[in-house]
Enzyme design. Sequence first.
Site, mmCIF file in Angstrom:
data_model
loop_
_atom_site.group_PDB
_atom_site.id
_atom_site.type_symbol
_atom_site.label_atom_id
_atom_site.label_comp_id
_atom_site.label_asym_id
_atom_site.label_seq_id
_atom_site.Cartn_x
_atom_site.Cartn_y
_atom_site.Cartn_z
ATOM 1 C CE1 TYR A 33 1.147 -0.355 4.363
ATOM 2 C CE2 TYR A 33 -0.116 1.773 4.294
ATOM 3 C CZ TYR A 33 0.940 0.913 5.087
ATOM 4 O OH TYR A 33 1.489 1.303 6.240
ATOM 5 N NE ARG A 52 6.968 3.981 0.567
ATOM 6 C CZ ARG A 52 6.888 4.889 1.536
ATOM 7 N NH1 ARG A 52 7.595 5.105 2.548
ATOM 8 N NH2 ARG A 52 5.497 5.267 1.652
ATOM 9 N NE ARG A 100 -5.361 -20.103 3.414
ATOM 10 C CZ ARG A 100 -4.610 -20.988 4.022
ATOM 11 N NH1 ARG A 100 -4.507 -22.262 3.382
ATOM 12 N NH2 ARG A 100 -3.663 -20.716 4.881
ATOM 13 C CE LYS A 147 3.167 3.029 3.100
ATOM 14 N NZ LYS A 147 3.168 3.284 4.545
ATOM 15 C CD GLU A 179 9.893 1.349 10.795
ATOM 16 O OE1 GLU A 179 9.832 2.402 9.928
ATOM 17 O OE2 GLU A 179 9.968 0.198 10.432
ATOM 18 C CG LEU A 204 8.318 2.309 4.837
ATOM 19 C CD1 LEU A 204 8.124 1.124 3.938
ATOM 20 C CD2 LEU A 204 7.055 3.035 5.216
HETATM 21 N N1 PLP Z 1 7.537 3.662 9.252
HETATM 22 C C1 PLP Z 1 6.501 2.790 8.883
HETATM 23 C C2 PLP Z 1 6.334 1.568 9.935
HETATM 24 C C3 PLP Z 1 5.348 3.393 8.667
HETATM 25 O O1 PLP Z 1 4.338 2.848 8.415
HETATM 26 C C4 PLP Z 1 5.408 4.668 7.784
HETATM 27 C C5 PLP Z 1 4.402 5.322 7.157
HETATM 28 O O2 PLP Z 1 3.156 4.545 6.972
HETATM 29 C C6 PLP Z 1 6.714 5.458 7.813
HETATM 30 C C7 PLP Z 1 7.814 4.934 8.629
HETATM 31 C C8 PLP Z 1 6.699 6.696 7.180
HETATM 32 O O3 PLP Z 1 6.750 6.685 5.941
HETATM 33 P P1 PLP Z 1 6.003 7.658 4.700
HETATM 34 O O4 PLP Z 1 6.793 8.982 5.149
HETATM 35 O O5 PLP Z 1 6.560 7.266 3.437
HETATM 36 O O6 PLP Z 1 4.805 8.043 5.067
#
Ligand code: PLP
Length: 284
Positions: A33, A52, A100, A147, A179, A204
């Site tokens: 997503y 991304r 499945r 993501k 994070e 991420l």
């Molecule tokens: N880290 C995680 C785990 C996230 O889910 C997100 C955003 O959803 C981010 C960092 C920040 O990413 P972005 O700046 O691309 O929204």
Amino acid sequence: MSRIVYVNGAYVPEEEATISIFDRGFIFADGVYEVTAILDGKLVDFEGHCVRLERSLGELKMPMPVTAEELLEIHRELIRKNNLTEGLVYLQVTRGAADRDFAFPKDTPQTLVLFTQNKPLVDTPMARNGLKVLSVEDMRWSRRDIKTVQLLGPCLAKMEAKAQGKDDAWMVEDGLVNEGTSNNAYIITKEGTIVTRHLSNSILHGITRKAVLKVAAEAGMNVEERPFSIEEAQQAAEAFVTAATTFVCPVVEIDGVPLSGGKPGPMVKRLRELYVEEGRKAAI
Ligand code: PLP
């Protein structure tokens, strides 16, 4: 109020939007997503999100379901149809519906879904008051750079924070902060250096992170990309998180220890202003 959403080529009222119960996004979380912020009816950092998305899909051996140009047009059409001026567009791509089986199906059409959310992003209580964060052990899989929609780890972390009266959780591994549940994490040392974890498969690769680090460097701020511990964060002058729809958001407490007097600090406020200004200017 009913929205118009996008499902596999059609713009339909949200009540009429359906996908198969066999969709691999539903059965295996086999999908990725993106979330793009909307300011003044325009998309912020759209190109970064698109790049991304293609990378996340590639890591899972999936192609882009439509071209980048078509994606931009779908985003814009949804913004128009929903009269959106501030909020977000959520996009999800899955491997599609198939009986499945853990093995990937061949030649199954992907599922592509987008919807909007109308909400204030610039003037928010979070930005005014800052966040209280709780540290929790990071229980996610090891490819957090992709993501994917498998977000139960962060959901549980967030709920643990809420149960303790906090706003969000910072996920820690081997004693170091990876994070936030849905954002990248930063501290600002007493010497004024911005510290955030370096890019790897552990986190991420935030689109906002990239833009904020650029803005910070242009403003002459010192940046170090390295891990930090909760103990170091509790000694910091300021702290913050970044994400597409929260921009730069102050952190004012970590595991019960207040930072910058429990109020958003001056450098974080400045960074937020700079990011929002640049984001607006470059929005398409
Ligand atoms: N880290 C995680 C785990 C996230 O889910 C997100 C955003 O959803 C981010 C960092 C920040 O990413 P972005 O700046 O691309 O929204």
